[in-house]
Design an enzyme around this catalytic site. Structure first.
Site, PDB file in Angstrom:
ATOM      1  N   GLU A  63      -6.033  -1.060  10.406  1.00 47.86           N
ATOM      2  CA  GLU A  63      -6.501  -2.398  10.748  1.00 47.86           C
ATOM      3  C   GLU A  63      -7.355  -2.314  11.998  1.00 47.86           C
ATOM      4  O   GLU A  63      -7.375  -1.288  12.677  1.00 47.86           O
ATOM      5  CB  GLU A  63      -5.322  -3.343  10.998  1.00 47.86           C
ATOM      6  CG  GLU A  63      -4.463  -2.935  12.168  1.00 47.86           C
ATOM      7  CD  GLU A  63      -3.551  -4.059  12.641  1.00 47.86           C
ATOM      8  OE1 GLU A  63      -3.726  -5.204  12.200  1.00 47.86           O
ATOM      9  OE2 GLU A  63      -2.689  -3.785  13.474  1.00 47.86           O
TER      10      GLU A  63
ATOM     11  N   ASN B 214      -7.953  -4.227  15.632  1.00 44.27           N
ATOM     12  CA  ASN B 214      -7.481  -5.245  16.569  1.00 44.27           C
ATOM     13  C   ASN B 214      -8.664  -5.727  17.387  1.00 44.27           C
ATOM     14  O   ASN B 214      -9.311  -4.939  18.074  1.00 44.27           O
ATOM     15  CB  ASN B 214      -6.391  -4.677  17.464  1.00 44.27           C
ATOM     16  CG  ASN B 214      -5.105  -4.465  16.695  1.00 44.27           C
ATOM     17  OD1 ASN B 214      -4.754  -5.273  15.832  1.00 44.27           O
ATOM     18  ND2 ASN B 214      -4.420  -3.388  16.965  1.00 44.27           N
TER      19      ASN B 214
ATOM     20  N   GLU C 216       0.849  -1.191   0.000  1.00 39.86           N
ATOM     21  CA  GLU C 216       0.000   0.000   0.000  1.00 39.86           C
ATOM     22  C   GLU C 216       0.885   1.241   0.000  1.00 39.86           C
ATOM     23  O   GLU C 216       2.090   1.166   0.218  1.00 39.86           O
ATOM     24  CB  GLU C 216      -0.952  -0.010   1.202  1.00 39.86           C
ATOM     25  CG  GLU C 216      -0.266   0.103   2.537  1.00 39.86           C
ATOM     26  CD  GLU C 216      -1.222  -0.060   3.721  1.00 39.86           C
ATOM     27  OE1 GLU C 216      -2.323  -0.621   3.565  1.00 39.86           O
ATOM     28  OE2 GLU C 216      -0.847   0.377   4.818  1.00 39.86           O
TER      29      GLU C 216
ATOM     30  N   GLU D  83      -7.647   1.083  14.145  1.00 41.46           N
ATOM     31  CA  GLU D  83      -6.434   1.896  13.998  1.00 41.46           C
ATOM     32  C   GLU D  83      -6.459   2.691  12.702  1.00 41.46           C
ATOM     33  O   GLU D  83      -6.807   2.158  11.642  1.00 41.46           O
ATOM     34  CB  GLU D  83      -5.196   0.997  14.009  1.00 41.46           C
ATOM     35  CG  GLU D  83      -5.029   0.219  15.297  1.00 41.46           C
ATOM     36  CD  GLU D  83      -3.681  -0.480  15.389  1.00 41.46           C
ATOM     37  OE1 GLU D  83      -3.190  -0.646  16.516  1.00 41.46           O
ATOM     38  OE2 GLU D  83      -3.126  -0.883  14.346  1.00 41.46           O
TER      39      GLU D  83
END
Ligand code: ADP
Length: 661
Positions: A288, A290, A200, A275
């Site tokens: 992401e 968690n 990315e 996040e």
């Protein structure tokens, strides 16, 4: 409510979960490996079950053994902590089959969010902003270079199964893309047994800001505002805080709403964290999610007044959230520092050994310590090298940072190398105080690592005063013993010369109420302290301002550590100082002809043969330590004379690997 809870973890997080469970009247069961038989979490729990040998794969990662431990002790629920099995869907399924409640999210949410590629797709679907990139799998180094060119450098190469900063590389050109792909893939394979890689866009000068969410099984989802975790090293968080100095109310509400939308999209339940990476223009992108409790959750607990572990347990038991979004209030500021067994002067290599001394500062309303160790505990090679988390809070950011700095000064660890001095230096750093953070902060401000911090004029005065006072105490003590006979009284000297590195300070010292008046290079200060010889920390006031300085006696010298500045200090009489100036200087042996292992680890490969010429930057060897691949490179031009170790050898620190001509 459950009557008994098993904690499928070790260390500080196991202890932390036990504390909340106990407060809720729930009995606790610890599990432990052979290496942890005497560990704090085992002692704290009501019951403990041995689950196998030290390597995590045979103990803390063994689903079968942990489920069996829960079944045999009659635990109705299992809290997984973070790491280990916390995001392993197979574990949640196995518990479910055994009729035991997993204190965490539903299996489907763990699965979809555990995979970075899948989670990005879902986030995009839920209307959450994601980092631009290529979500297809990268098959080869050539493939990586082609995709990276399409996205545009710099790029981030990532393991889809990644976590803990592992399997991640930044690439700014084709060569780095190719090498980054290979090393990220190797690391992913050995750490996660899954070598899927994607690429990315690398967001420049980014900040890491995350949203804590809570969701119950009745359709209620709320967020508990943000944490900023931009102070990182090698993509691993080092200092975290709540709230973020970069986020205003509008941004908080918008990010919170996106996090809640994503949680709803995956039917989330329990505590979780979404996040984001945030660029300089405050544009944020999903990184992401968690699906577990985060290491840094205490800062959120401090500012919201909520106990996240308690919330997780209540949700797992089927309770409804007792708070709505409008009830969430942020009060004050909290900052957490992660204390690691590592050596900042040796590129932060992990350190192992026994905690010969472990004296944390006192806990109070503003200082919290989460740890799983005590004096005498062993920091081993098998697990994470984190020793403790120190959390300090205050009414505002400055107050919290001041408290943290003072608490770090009063935190004494000996026996293993640690990063307390480095953390103290970070917290004192003017750029940190301004809140001008980015994930590159440490790399930019400490490009050559950290070796004792800069000695400011202010620090020079403080350390000189403490050194002179300590020396004076020794002199008073000597005079009280050997100079006790009438007619043989020993005169206690009142003039000392203090050597701190290259600096030389003339001091004059005289007793004053509660301490001494000290003249240092023309300036007068008063040091008040009840410090006695042998005490490891001098607590006192310098001109009325509180200070704590750690004092270790090293031969005739003192090693002083304070606010991130650590120095070997020698205090002598003016006459000795004169002689010292004439002493020859001992030469340091030249070790640059050798490649020494910078850490204990396994030599996984050698890239050179005798007779081979190398130039700066060439790969020489790869050493694997704590599941990380460390590439050792040539620092200058040379020719290999001899290899002193071979692939598969386990290396001690400073062991010779390669000798050059
Ligand atoms: P992990 O799961 O291993 O912790 P993350 O995806 O959460 O990995 O990323 C960890 C850190 O890496 C982030 O906090 C950030 O500092 C950095 N990072 C990740 N992706 C990017 C990106 N695209 N651009 C810049 N930095 C990134």
């Amino acid at each position: 409510m459950f009557k008994k809870l098993l904690i499928a973890n070790r260390g500080e997080i196991a202890c932390r979960v036990i504390r909340s469970a106990r407060r809720m009247g729930i009995k606790t069961v610890a599990v432990y490996s052979e290496a942890d038989a005497g560990a704090l979490h085992v002692e704290m729990a009501d019951e403990a079950v041995a689950i196998g040998p030290a390597p995590a794969a045979q103990s803390y990662l063994s689903i079968e053994r942990i489920v069996a431990a829960a079944a045999s002790t009659g635990a109705e629920a299992v809290h997984p902590g973070y790491g280990f099995l916390s995001e392993n869907p197979g574990f949640a399924v196995a518990l479910d089959k055994a009729g035991i409640v997993f204190v965490g999210p539903p299996v489907a949410a763990i699965k979809s969010m555990g995979d970075k590629i899948a989670s990005k797709k879902l986030a995009a679907k839920a209307g959450v902003a994601t980092v631009p990139g290529h979500l297809g799998l990268v098959k080869s180094a050539e493939d990586a270079a082609r995709i990276a060119r399409d996205i545009g450098y710099p790029v981030m190469i990532k393991a889809s199964a990644g976590g803990g900063g592992k399997g991640m590389r930044i690439a700014c050109n084709e060569a780095e893309a190719k090498e980054g792909f290979s090393s990220a893939r190797n690391e992913a394979k050995s750490s996660f047994a899954d070598d899927r890689i994607f690429i990315e866009k690398y967001i420049e000068q980014p900040r890491h800001i995350e949203i804590q969410i809570l969701a119950d099984g009745h359709g209620n989802v709320i967020h508990l505002c943000e944490r900023e975790c931009s102070i990182q090293r090698r993509h691993q968080k080092v200092i975290e805080e709540a709230p973020s100095p970069f986020v205003d109310t509008a941004m908080r509400d918008a990010m919170g709403a996106q996090a809640v939308a994503l949680a709803r999209e995956v039917d989330y339940r329990s505590a979780g964290t979404v996040e984001f990476i945030v660029d300089r223009k405050r544009k944020y992108y999903f990184l992401e999610m968690n699906t577990r409790l985060q290491v840094e959750h205490p800062v959120t607990e401090f500012v919201t007044g909520l106990d996240l572990v308690e919330q997780m347990i209540r949700i797992a038991d089927g309770e409804k959230l007792s708070i709505a979004q409008k009830d969430v209030r942020i009060e004050g500021w909290a900052i957490e520092a992660r204390i690691y067994a590592e050596d900042p002067s040796r590129d932060f290599l992990p350190s192992i050994g026994r905690l010969v001394h472990y004296n944390p500062p006192e806990e109070d309303d503003c200082v919290r310590i989460d740890t799983g160790v005590r004096e005498g505990s062993e920091i081993g090679i098998h697990y994470d090298p984190m020793i403790a988390k120190l959390i300090a809070g205050g009414d505002d950011r400055q107050a919290a940072a001041d408290r943290l700095g003072a608490a770090l000064d009063a935190f004494r660890i000996r026996g293993v190398s640690h990063n307390i001095g480095f953390l103290a230096a970070l917290v004192e750093h003017p750029r940190f105080r301004e809140g001008a953070l980015s994930t590159n902060f440490i790399a930019e401000e400490y490009p050559d690592g950290f070796d004792g911090g800069d000695l400011s004029a202010d620090a020079l005065v403080r350390l000189s005063a403490v050194a002179a006072a300590a020396q004076r105490r020794y002199a008073e003590h000597e005079a009280s013993i050997t100079g006790a006979l009438p007619g043989h009284e020993m005169r206690v000297p009142d003039r000392f010369v203090v050597f701190i590195g290259e600096e030389r300070c003339e001091t004059r010292i005289s007793p004053a109420p509660g301490g001494y008046d000290i003249e240092i290079a023309g300036a007068d200060v008063r040091l008040e302290s009840a410090w006695q010889i042998g005490e490891p920390i001098l607590h006192g006031f310098l001109d009325g301002e509180a200070l704590s300085v750690q004092i270790d006696r090293v031969g005739v010298d003192f090693r002083l550590s304070h606010r991130g500045v650590a120095r070997l200090v020698r205090v002598v009489s003016p006459r000795t100082a004169e002689f010292t100036a004439r002493m020859p200087v001992k030469e340091v042996p030249d070790l640059s002809r050798y490649l020494l292992s910078p850490m204990p680890g396994l030599l996984s490969s050698l890239a050179v043969v005798p007779g081979q010429e190398v130039k700066p930057g060439d790969t020489l060897a790869v050493v694997e330590a704590m599941k990380m691949e460390n590439i050792l490179r040539a620092e200058r031009v040379g020719v290999v004379r001899e290899l002193h170790a071979g692939p598969g050898d386990s290396l001690a620190v400073d062991q010779m690997i390669i000798e050059f001509e």
